[in-house]
Write an enzyme that holds these catalytic residues in place. Structure first.
Site, short mmCIF file in Angstrom:
data_model
loop_
_atom_site.label_atom_id
_atom_site.label_comp_id
_atom_site.label_asym_id
_atom_site.label_seq_id
_atom_site.Cartn_x
_atom_site.Cartn_y
_atom_site.Cartn_z
N SER A 170 0.76 -1.27 0.04
CA SER A 170 0.01 0.00 -0.16
C SER A 170 0.87 1.12 -0.05
CB SER A 170 -0.98 0.03 1.12
OG SER A 170 -1.88 1.11 1.22
N THR A 171 0.71 2.19 1.18
CA THR A 171 1.63 3.37 1.22
C THR A 171 3.03 2.95 1.00
OG1 THR A 171 -0.13 4.14 2.60
CG2 THR A 171 1.73 5.44 2.53
N HIS A 197 -2.46 -0.96 -3.53
CA HIS A 197 -3.76 -0.13 -3.04
C HIS A 197 -3.84 1.39 -3.99
CE1 HIS A 197 -4.25 -2.04 1.26
NE2 HIS A 197 -4.51 -2.76 0.23
N MET A 291 -0.11 0.93 5.17
CA MET A 291 -1.00 1.29 6.57
C MET A 291 -2.01 0.12 6.86
SD MET A 291 -2.89 4.63 7.89
CE MET A 291 -3.82 4.75 9.25
N ASP A 294 -4.45 -5.06 6.19
CA ASP A 294 -4.74 -5.89 4.92
C ASP A 294 -3.67 -6.74 4.36
OD1 ASP A 294 -6.40 -6.79 2.61
OD2 ASP A 294 -5.99 -5.29 1.40
#
Length: 352
Positions: A170-171, A197, A291, A294
């Site tokens: 993600s991030t 994401h 973050m 998931d």
């Protein structure tokens, strides 16, 4: 209190972003119109987070980003981008150059819905800034264990037969993937499937960028696409990506518009859990920076379904140590590695 600096040449968008940010408690906002004013504000006052427009007339966002990261490397910068292909490509370049994340500007006929989404995205960004601050003080207390996952006994070595490499991120993902994927050699012996994401448009630009950098073929995953060894598939933004096993034993993709999981679509858990239903001989799951949690439930289900080796990125090299920490907290990681060590380790596991 989180102090946000907004940098945007448009008075309208400075107002929109300021109102969206201050709708959340504990947020204080200063807004300026260009990069020079931003540098002056950073020098004069405390700033915890910068929201930076991609396009500005005097110095564009990536140029201002370079100045901020050179002078204030610890301050996270989030790009504020349109959703065109050109915007997406420039934003991805900025993410590779040190921006922590990005959010999309509300535009067009769905402007009101875009404002609601913008508020939610800014809440996520503010929480992320707080999480980064918390991690630097107390690294083991930021992510609670998802309640339903349980860890099977740990393996001593990777499985002898592996059919699939799965990656969730993600991030900080575009920068991490740009370091990892190009280091996997041509002739990689299994398919590689990634959930990053991101919203629509951006995942296609990410696939194109990685394809230019990599000896492997990297594409945004189409629906009903048969998986091939040495091909890298990236889940399309706005869609869950699932893997199914055909009667002839081949693996194939499916798209799903089911509700978001962990507020994400695509979701890492959805991908991993679909793979767990495929009856593979073995898999490797890699959980990178991001973050939230998931991916943790998905890793647990993979490990119950068949032999799976899990590599988690360590806290020191994560933009946000959330998703990997959720895996570690559940004792699901088999190795905890710096980002730079993950590609060489994968190449050793797959004997390439």
């Amino acid at each position: 209190m989180v102090h946000i600096l907004i940098v945007d040449d448009s008075a309208l968008y400075r107002k929109i972003l300021s109102e969206a940010a201050t709708a959340h408690p504990g947020v204080e906002v200063t807004a300026v119109a260009n990069g020079d004013l931003a540098m002056a504000k950073l020098a004069a006052s405390k700033v915890d987070l910068v929201l930076l427009d991609v396009f500005m007339p005097d110095r564009n966002g990536p140029e201002v980003l370079s100045r901020i990261k050179a002078a204030y490397p610890a301050i996270p910068v989030v790009m504020v981008s349109g959703a065109t292909g050109r915007d997406a490509q420039i934003t991805l370049n900025a993410l590779s150059s040190g921006a922590m994340d990005f959010i999309a500007k509300p535009t067009g006929t769905s402007f009101e819905a875009g404002i609601v989404t913008l508020r939610s995205e800014i809440r996520r960004i503010v929480d992320m800034a707080r999480l980064r601050s918390t991690i630097s003080i107390k690294p083991d207390a930021t992510i609670s264990k998802p309640p339903s996952a349980t860890a099977p006994p740990k393996r001593l070595t990777p499985p002898p037969f592996i059919d699939l490499l799965l990656i969730g991120v993600s991030t900080g993902g575009p920068k991490a993937l740009a370091e990892l994927i190009p280091r996997l050699p041509a002739g990689f012996p299994v398919p590689v499937v990634i959930v990053q994401h991101m919203p629509p448009v951006f995942t296609l630009s990410l696939a194109e960028q990685l394809n230019r950098l990599s000896p492997l073929s990297v594409i945004e995953a189409p629906a009903r696409h048969k998986l091939k060894a040495g091909e890298v598939l990236i889940a399309p933004g706005g869609m869950h990506l699932e893997i199914v096993k055909n009667p002839d034993g081949s693996l194939e993709t499916r798209h799903s518009e089911a509700p978001p999981v962990h507020s994400c679509r695509p979701s890492v858990d959805v991908l991993f859990e679909s793979a767990a239903r495929c009856g593979l001989r073995g898999s490797v799951a890699v959980v990178l920076t991001g973050m939230g949690s998931d991916g943790a439930q998905g890793v647990a289900k993979l490990k119950v379904a068949f032999p799976t080796w899990c590599i988690a990125q360590n806290s020191e090299t994560c933009a946000v140590y959330g998703m990997p920490q959720a895996v570690v907290n559940l004792n699901l990681d088999d190795e905890l590695l710096p980002l730079g060590d993950i590609a060489p380790r994968l190449n050793k596991i797959f004997r390439v």
